[in-house]
Design an enzyme around this catalytic site. Structure first.
Site, PDB file in Angstrom:
ATOM      1  N   LYS A 135      -8.684   8.978  -0.773  1.00  0.00           N
ATOM      2  CA  LYS A 135      -8.953   7.397  -0.393  1.00  0.00           C
ATOM      3  C   LYS A 135      -9.528   7.112   0.982  1.00  0.00           C
ATOM      4  CE  LYS A 135      -4.932   6.561  -3.485  1.00  0.00           C
ATOM      5  NZ  LYS A 135      -3.485   5.870  -3.437  1.00  0.00           N
ATOM      6  N   HIS A 146      -5.712  10.008  -4.622  1.00  0.00           N
ATOM      7  CA  HIS A 146      -5.266   9.780  -5.924  1.00  0.00           C
ATOM      8  C   HIS A 146      -5.421  11.079  -6.813  1.00  0.00           C
ATOM      9  CE1 HIS A 146      -5.432   7.851  -9.777  1.00  0.00           C
ATOM     10  NE2 HIS A 146      -6.547   8.672  -9.987  1.00  0.00           N
ATOM     11  N   TYR A 151      -7.307   0.784 -11.866  1.00  0.00           N
ATOM     12  CA  TYR A 151      -5.917   0.541 -11.740  1.00  0.00           C
ATOM     13  C   TYR A 151      -5.506  -0.460 -12.596  1.00  0.00           C
ATOM     14  CZ  TYR A 151      -5.109   3.678  -7.499  1.00  0.00           C
ATOM     15  OH  TYR A 151      -5.188   4.686  -6.515  1.00  0.00           O
ATOM     16  N   GLU A 208     -10.433   8.042 -16.499  1.00  0.00           N
ATOM     17  CA  GLU A 208     -10.875   7.892 -15.008  1.00  0.00           C
ATOM     18  C   GLU A 208     -12.251   8.679 -14.604  1.00  0.00           C
ATOM     19  OE1 GLU A 208      -7.527   9.087 -12.804  1.00  0.00           O
ATOM     20  OE2 GLU A 208      -6.269   7.216 -13.554  1.00  0.00           O
ATOM     21  N   ASN A 267      -1.562   6.481   1.275  1.00  0.00           N
ATOM     22  CA  ASN A 267      -1.121   7.822   0.815  1.00  0.00           C
ATOM     23  C   ASN A 267      -2.217   8.764   0.588  1.00  0.00           C
ATOM     24  OD1 ASN A 267      -1.904   6.684  -1.490  1.00  0.00           O
ATOM     25  ND2 ASN A 267       0.065   7.242  -2.571  1.00  0.00           N
TER      26      ASN A 267
HETATM   27  P1  GTP Z   1      -2.531   7.160  -7.375  1.00  0.00           P
HETATM   28  O1  GTP Z   1      -2.808   8.657  -7.523  1.00  0.00           O
HETATM   29  O2  GTP Z   1      -3.099   6.596  -6.356  1.00  0.00           O
HETATM   30  O3  GTP Z   1      -2.819   6.425  -8.766  1.00  0.00           O
HETATM   31  O4  GTP Z   1      -0.821   7.234  -7.156  1.00  0.00           O
HETATM   32  P2  GTP Z   1       0.202   7.555  -8.165  1.00  0.00           P
HETATM   33  O5  GTP Z   1       0.019   7.703  -9.537  1.00  0.00           O
HETATM   34  O6  GTP Z   1       1.114   8.623  -7.442  1.00  0.00           O
HETATM   35  O7  GTP Z   1       1.167   6.209  -8.074  1.00  0.00           O
HETATM   36  P3  GTP Z   1       0.794   4.719  -8.829  1.00  0.00           P
HETATM   37  O8  GTP Z   1      -0.212   5.016  -9.911  1.00  0.00           O
HETATM   38  O9  GTP Z   1       2.131   4.242  -9.234  1.00  0.00           O
HETATM   39  O10 GTP Z   1       0.326   3.835  -7.858  1.00  0.00           O
HETATM   40  C1  GTP Z   1      -0.994   3.720  -7.401  1.00  0.00           C
HETATM   41  C2  GTP Z   1      -1.027   3.618  -5.734  1.00  0.00           C
HETATM   42  O11 GTP Z   1      -0.662   2.407  -5.515  1.00  0.00           O
HETATM   43  C3  GTP Z   1      -0.252   4.753  -5.085  1.00  0.00           C
HETATM   44  O12 GTP Z   1      -0.763   5.756  -4.775  1.00  0.00           O
HETATM   45  C4  GTP Z   1      -0.066   3.789  -3.704  1.00  0.00           C
HETATM   46  O13 GTP Z   1      -1.250   3.819  -2.791  1.00  0.00           O
HETATM   47  C5  GTP Z   1      -0.020   2.251  -4.194  1.00  0.00           C
HETATM   48  N1  GTP Z   1       1.500   1.856  -4.197  1.00  0.00           N
HETATM   49  C6  GTP Z   1       2.252   2.250  -5.384  1.00  0.00           C
HETATM   50  N2  GTP Z   1       3.432   1.734  -5.187  1.00  0.00           N
HETATM   51  C7  GTP Z   1       3.336   1.111  -4.134  1.00  0.00           C
HETATM   52  C8  GTP Z   1       4.183   0.294  -3.096  1.00  0.00           C
HETATM   53  O14 GTP Z   1       5.489  -0.081  -3.547  1.00  0.00           O
HETATM   54  N3  GTP Z   1       3.754  -0.287  -2.187  1.00  0.00           N
HETATM   55  C9  GTP Z   1       2.575  -0.194  -1.582  1.00  0.00           C
HETATM   56  N4  GTP Z   1       1.915  -1.048  -0.615  1.00  0.00           N
HETATM   57  N5  GTP Z   1       1.610   0.713  -2.363  1.00  0.00           N
HETATM   58  C10 GTP Z   1       2.023   1.107  -3.611  1.00  0.00           C
HETATM   59 MG    MG Z   2      -1.453   6.632 -10.493  1.00  0.00          MG
END
Ligand code: GTP
Ligand code: MG
Length: 151
Positions: A9, A115, A49, A126, A112
């Site tokens: 990212k 991805h 997303y 994707e 974080n």
């Molecule tokens: P990705 O690999 O980025 O898809 O992450 P993930 O699969 O581990 O988590 P998810 O798909 O549920 O969420 C996608 C992204 O949204 C996360 O990696 C975070 O960057 C962001 N995100 C998820 N939950 C939160 C939250 O509660 N607050 C905020 N600010 N960002 C969040």
């Molecule tokens: Mg995800």
């Protein structure tokens, strides 16, 4: 063998973590089959997303992901989707184990660093969204005879 979509990212790119993150996937035994640096558009990210569109953090997530270059990659190898997620660590760095990418390099769920696809089906979706078929290479790495047990 299985492929997964991994992206570094904008925060990971800005913090100079492309090398360290690629290194972890290489040394684990995965093969890089596609890579590019791109600033994704809002439309592109809304598709990427789309499952999260109702979340309160969605607008912030789209702004964050479009705020600079993203290093988009496809990695291939055994259980690449599941093991790729293990290398990344838990979504929220507060819960990511040390030794994982997020556990070593991140502290805020909204920054974080990386991805990874969460299922084989989403990986296919994707990869097709981020890469043209001709941008994904098929090649044999000589070292793989030493990484996998012979059948
Ligand atoms: P990705 O690999 O980025 O898809 O992450 P993930 O699969 O581990 O988590 P998810 O798909 O549920 O969420 C996608 C992204 O949204 C996360 O990696 C975070 O960057 C962001 N995100 C998820 N939950 C939160 C939250 O509660 N607050 C905020 N600010 N960002 C969040
Ligand atoms: Mg995800």
């Amino acid at each position: 063998s299985e492929q997964t979509f991994i992206a570094i990212k904008p925060d990971g790119v800005q913090r100079g973590l492309i090398g360290p993150i690629i290194s972890r996937f290489e040394s684990r035994g995965f093969k890089l089959v596609a890579i590019k640096l791109t600033v994704p558009t809002k439309e592109h990210l809304e598709k990427h997303y789309e499952d999260l569109s109702s979340k309160p953090f969605f607008p912030g997530l789209i702004a964050y992901m479009g705020s600079g270059p993203v290093c988009a990659m496809v990695w291939e190898g055994r259980d690449a989707v599941k093991t790729g997620r293990v290398l990344l660590g838990a979504t929220n760095p507060a819960a990511s184990a040390p030794g994982t990418i997020r556990g070593d390099y991140a502290i805020d769920v909204g920054r974080n660093v990386c991805h990874g696809s969460d299922a084989v089906e989403s990986a296919k979706k994707e990869i097709a969204l981020w890469f043209k078929p001709e941008e994904v290479q098929s090649w044999k790495a000589a070292q793989f005879d030493w990484i996998y047990e012979k059948p």
